[in-house]
Scaffold this motif. Sequence first.
Motif, PDB file in Angstrom:
ATOM      1  N   ALA A  63       0.816  -1.213   0.000  1.00  0.00           N
ATOM      2  CA  ALA A  63       0.000   0.000   0.000  1.00  0.00           C
ATOM      3  C   ALA A  63       0.849   1.261   0.000  1.00  0.00           C
ATOM      4  CB  ALA A  63      -0.942   0.013   1.203  1.00  0.00           C
ATOM      5  N   ASP A  64       1.972   1.240   0.681  1.00  0.00           N
ATOM      6  CA  ASP A  64       2.816   2.432   0.729  1.00  0.00           C
ATOM      7  C   ASP A  64       3.402   2.743  -0.647  1.00  0.00           C
ATOM      8  OD1 ASP A  64       3.647   4.444   2.684  1.00  0.00           O
ATOM      9  OD2 ASP A  64       5.681   3.790   2.201  1.00  0.00           O
ATOM     10  N   ALA A  65       3.673   1.699  -1.427  1.00  0.00           N
ATOM     11  CA  ALA A  65       4.201   1.909  -2.778  1.00  0.00           C
ATOM     12  C   ALA A  65       3.094   2.293  -3.758  1.00  0.00           C
ATOM     13  CB  ALA A  65       4.897   0.640  -3.260  1.00  0.00           C
ATOM     14  N   LYS A  66       1.899   1.778  -3.541  1.00  0.00           N
ATOM     15  CA  LYS A  66       0.796   1.965  -4.497  1.00  0.00           C
ATOM     16  C   LYS A  66       0.094   3.315  -4.366  1.00  0.00           C
ATOM     17  CE  LYS A  66      -3.403  -0.291  -6.139  1.00  0.00           C
ATOM     18  NZ  LYS A  66      -4.264  -1.459  -6.016  1.00  0.00           N
ATOM     19  N   TYR A  67      -0.111   3.783  -3.140  1.00  0.00           N
ATOM     20  CA  TYR A  67      -0.875   5.009  -2.906  1.00  0.00           C
ATOM     21  C   TYR A  67       0.044   6.179  -2.569  1.00  0.00           C
ATOM     22  CZ  TYR A  67      -4.614   1.590  -2.696  1.00  0.00           C
ATOM     23  OH  TYR A  67      -5.475   0.572  -3.005  1.00  0.00           O
ATOM     24  N   SER A  68      -0.455   7.386  -2.790  1.00  0.00           N
ATOM     25  CA  SER A  68       0.381   8.570  -2.562  1.00  0.00           C
ATOM     26  C   SER A  68       0.524   8.929  -1.084  1.00  0.00           C
ATOM     27  CB  SER A  68      -0.169   9.766  -3.337  1.00  0.00           C
ATOM     28  OG  SER A  68      -1.459  10.100  -2.855  1.00  0.00           O
ATOM     29  N   GLY A  69      -0.458   8.609  -0.254  1.00  0.00           N
ATOM     30  CA  GLY A  69      -0.388   8.945   1.167  1.00  0.00           C
ATOM     31  C   GLY A  69       0.320   7.880   1.983  1.00  0.00           C
ATOM     32  N   ALA A  70       0.541   8.196   3.247  1.00  0.00           N
ATOM     33  CA  ALA A  70       1.203   7.254   4.161  1.00  0.00           C
ATOM     34  C   ALA A  70       0.305   6.059   4.437  1.00  0.00           C
ATOM     35  CB  ALA A  70       1.546   7.959   5.469  1.00  0.00           C
ATOM     36  N   CYS A  71       0.907   4.879   4.509  1.00  0.00           N
ATOM     37  CA  CYS A  71       0.161   3.658   4.821  1.00  0.00           C
ATOM     38  C   CYS A  71      -0.170   3.601   6.318  1.00  0.00           C
ATOM     39  CB  CYS A  71       0.975   2.433   4.417  1.00  0.00           C
ATOM     40  SG  CYS A  71       2.454   2.182   5.432  1.00  0.00           S
ATOM     41  N   LYS A  72      -1.010   2.638   6.682  1.00  0.00           N
ATOM     42  CA  LYS A  72      -1.429   2.498   8.086  1.00  0.00           C
ATOM     43  C   LYS A  72      -0.263   2.129   8.992  1.00  0.00           C
ATOM     44  CE  LYS A  72      -3.005  -2.260   7.425  1.00  0.00           C
ATOM     45  NZ  LYS A  72      -4.176  -3.139   7.375  1.00  0.00           N
ATOM     46  N   HIS A  73       0.749   1.455   8.463  1.00  0.00           N
ATOM     47  CA  HIS A  73       1.901   1.070   9.288  1.00  0.00           C
ATOM     48  C   HIS A  73       2.718   2.302   9.671  1.00  0.00           C
ATOM     49  CE1 HIS A  73       0.908  -2.242   6.463  1.00  0.00           C
ATOM     50  NE2 HIS A  73       0.781  -2.871   7.616  1.00  0.00           N
ATOM     51  N   ARG A  74       2.929   3.198   8.711  1.00  0.00           N
ATOM     52  CA  ARG A  74       3.647   4.445   8.998  1.00  0.00           C
ATOM     53  C   ARG A  74       2.849   5.289   9.986  1.00  0.00           C
ATOM     54  NH1 ARG A  74       4.699   6.972   3.324  1.00  0.00           N
ATOM     55  NH2 ARG A  74       5.236   8.767   4.608  1.00  0.00           N
ATOM     56  N   VAL A  75       1.532   5.362   9.788  1.00  0.00           N
ATOM     57  CA  VAL A  75       0.690   6.151  10.690  1.00  0.00           C
ATOM     58  C   VAL A  75       0.685   5.520  12.089  1.00  0.00           C
ATOM     59  CG1 VAL A  75      -1.659   6.986  11.127  1.00  0.00           C
ATOM     60  CG2 VAL A  75      -0.711   7.056   8.796  1.00  0.00           C
ATOM     61  N   ALA A  76       0.643   4.183  12.148  1.00  0.00           N
ATOM     62  CA  ALA A  76       0.651   3.496  13.452  1.00  0.00           C
ATOM     63  C   ALA A  76       1.898   3.842  14.250  1.00  0.00           C
ATOM     64  CB  ALA A  76       0.546   1.982  13.248  1.00  0.00           C
ATOM     65  N   VAL A  77       3.032   3.959  13.578  1.00  0.00           N
ATOM     66  CA  VAL A  77       4.268   4.349  14.261  1.00  0.00           C
ATOM     67  C   VAL A  77       4.195   5.822  14.650  1.00  0.00           C
ATOM     68  CG1 VAL A  77       6.757   4.655  13.988  1.00  0.00           C
ATOM     69  CG2 VAL A  77       5.663   2.569  13.156  1.00  0.00           C
ATOM     70  N   ALA A  78       3.688   6.667  13.751  1.00  0.00           N
ATOM     71  CA  ALA A  78       3.633   8.116  13.999  1.00  0.00           C
ATOM     72  C   ALA A  78       2.770   8.479  15.198  1.00  0.00           C
ATOM     73  CB  ALA A  78       3.126   8.845  12.751  1.00  0.00           C
ATOM     74  N   VAL A  79       1.712   7.718  15.460  1.00  0.00           N
ATOM     75  CA  VAL A  79       0.818   8.060  16.572  1.00  0.00           C
ATOM     76  C   VAL A  79       1.274   7.466  17.899  1.00  0.00           C
ATOM     77  CG1 VAL A  79      -1.188   8.375  15.079  1.00  0.00           C
ATOM     78  CG2 VAL A  79      -0.812   6.151  16.161  1.00  0.00           C
ATOM     79  N   ARG A  80       2.347   6.700  17.877  1.00  0.00           N
ATOM     80  CA  ARG A  80       2.870   6.104  19.103  1.00  0.00           C
ATOM     81  C   ARG A  80       4.223   6.735  19.428  1.00  0.00           C
ATOM     82  NH1 ARG A  80      -0.423   2.639  16.443  1.00  0.00           N
ATOM     83  NH2 ARG A  80      -1.842   1.411  17.734  1.00  0.00           N
ATOM     84  N   ARG A  81       4.159   7.826  20.138  1.00  0.00           N
ATOM     85  CA  ARG A  81       5.352   8.618  20.474  1.00  0.00           C
ATOM     86  C   ARG A  81       6.454   7.780  21.134  1.00  0.00           C
ATOM     87  NH1 ARG A  81       7.173  12.985  18.243  1.00  0.00           N
ATOM     88  NH2 ARG A  81       9.237  12.212  18.608  1.00  0.00           N
ATOM     89  N   PRO A  82       6.117   6.845  22.036  1.00  0.00           N
ATOM     90  CA  PRO A  82       7.196   6.047  22.649  1.00  0.00           C
ATOM     91  C   PRO A  82       8.002   5.246  21.625  1.00  0.00           C
ATOM     92  CG  PRO A  82       5.195   5.856  23.948  1.00  0.00           C
ATOM     93  CD  PRO A  82       4.823   6.577  22.685  1.00  0.00           C
TER      94      PRO A  82
END
Length: 148
Positions: A63-82
Motif C-alpha cells: 500500500a505504501d508503494a501503491k498510494y500517494s499517502g502514508a500507509c497504516k503502518h507508517r501512521v501506526a508508528v507516527a501516533v505512538r510517540r514512545p
Amino acid sequence: MTTPLARLKTTSRVRKRAQYEAFEFELQNGDVRVRNGSYADPENHEYTVRIEDDLPTACTCPADAKYSGACKHRVAVAVRRPILDAVRHHQLLADGGKTVQPPNHPHDHEEDSKEQAEAEEPDCDCADLSSDFPCWECYRTGRRDLPE
C-alpha cells in the motif's frame, strides 16, 4: 512543534485503522518492524517502516508503494510517540552519540532499587542493553521509562 501525524499525508480511514488494528512493534537497526496481529496469519502482514528525522518516511508494504499517502503502518508508528522516542534514542547511539544523564536527575537516587528490581525480573533483558535504556518488556509494562 508539529506532530509526526500532522506531517504525514493520509486519509481518516488510514488513521482509524492505524489506531484500532492490533499492531506489534520491534526496533530493528533504527527502523521499526510492524506486525499486524489483526490477521489470522500475522507473519504474512509484517513490514519494515523507515524512520528519518522522527518521521516514518517509508514502509515495505504494498500500500505504501501503491498510494500517494502514508500507509497504516507508517501512521501506526507516527501516533505512538514512545516508539519514535525509542527509535531516536537507538539512532543516536548507532551514530556514535552518547546518552548523558543530566545532573540531579530525578531517578539518580533510585539506581540501587532499579538494579535490585532488574535482578528479580527473570523475563527482563535490560542487562543486555546499554546504560539506562530499558528492554521492550520493561518499557511496555511500565517498570522502566526511556531515558531523557
